[in-house]
Every structure is written in C-alpha cells, then in structure tokens.
Design an enzyme around this catalytic site. Structure first.
Site: not given
Ligand code: ADP
Length: 158
Positions: A41, A90
C-alpha cells in the site's frame, strides 16, 4: 505478563481499529500498537502522523503504547520479546490474507502466536481506505474516526 502487538498501517486510525485496541487492552497486560509499512500500500499519512494520531486516541489507556517499525513484523515481535500478535478480522475477504500471514509468521517463528479478534458489528464495513475515499470526496467522516483525529485527517484533504 501478557504482552501483545497490534500491527497495521493505521493510515489513518479508524473507530474500528480503536475498538480492537480497547478490547485487546482489557485482556492483555500490555499492548503495543505498531505502525508498520505495508509494501502493498502507498501511505497517505507519514509514519510520524500515523503515530501521532494513534497516540492521541490511545492516551486514556495506560497499558497501551504506540510505536513504529520498518521491517518484518516477526522480527519486531522477537526483538521486543512479545509472543502475541493481535489482528482484527472484518470479513471473509480479510481471512484469506490474514490466514496466509499467520501461517508464514508461524513458520518463521513458532513461538509467536497470532490471535484474531472479530470486528465489532458496528465497524465491520470500516477501513482506512473507505475513510480516505469519503474524505477525499468531501463526505462526512465524523462517525468513522475518533474525534481526536478528525481535524488532522480533514486537513489532509483541504
Ligand atoms: P485497513 O487499511 O484495512 O484499515 P490496517 O492495516 O490499518 O488496515 O489494519 C490493521 C489491523 O486492524 C488489521 O488486523 C485489520 O484487519 C484490522 N482492522 C482494520 N479495520 C478494522 C475494523 N473495522 N474492525 C476490526 N478490525 C479492523
């Protein structure tokens, strides 16, 4: 002492992330939220900005610390003597990738366990990318991100 790392891009932190952080902080003695560069990303916010936002939202939780690391998650966990990695899930779409990552990390270091926490139903649709997409089109993101970071995110799109 049960110490865990919650890694991610946090580009930017959302209410979904914060929900996982709070729930993890209740079952762990110590949680390090770590900003890791994701080679898949291109980040919108710099590492310092992402760390700053995470520090603002985690201030009330005394057993939560924020850090960043440029390298392999498993090395970071090993260097910090942490045996638990927390991941949020998710949907099925998260599962396939996270399953692969967990198995690779298990292969690299079998002493480190990945624990998955199911998203809060309220945030199952929420991702950093959706927040950025809405903010970029001038939409209202106030219900999607913690209030402490709202201005920082909005400023990026002005
Ligand atoms: P994204 O860019 O998809 O939001 P990140 O790399 O920042 O993802 O996410 C970090 C962690 O938080 C990962 O384990 C991801 O699965 C989890 N995560 C992201 N958004 C959520 C959500 N809405 N609910 C639960 N877990 C989440």
């Amino acid at each position: 002492m049960t110490k865990a790392i919650y890694p991610g891009s946090f580009d930017p932190v959302t209410k979904g992330h914060l929900d996982i952080i709070i729930r993890a902080s209740k079952i762990m003695d110590h949680v390090t939220v770590s900003v890791l560069e994701n080679p898949r990303k291109v980040a919108t916010f710099g590492i310092e900005e992402r760390v700053e936002m995470l520090e603002l939202v985690t201030k009330p939780y005394s057993n939560v610390e924020v850090d960043y690391y440029k390298g392999l998650l498993i090395d970071y966990a090993q260097n910090n003597n942490v045996k638990i990695i927390i991941k949020g899930l998710r949907a099925m779409s998260d599962f396939e990738f996270e399953f692969q990552m967990a198995l690779v990390n298990q292969k690299l270091n079998p002493a480190i366990e990945t624990l998955f926490m199911m998203t809060n139903n309220k945030y199952s649709y929420l991702s950093s990318s959706i927040v950025k997409e809405i903010a970029g089109l001038g939409g209202d993101i106030s219900s999607l991100v913690p209030p402490e970071v709202y201005d920082i995110i909005i400023r990026k799109y002005q």
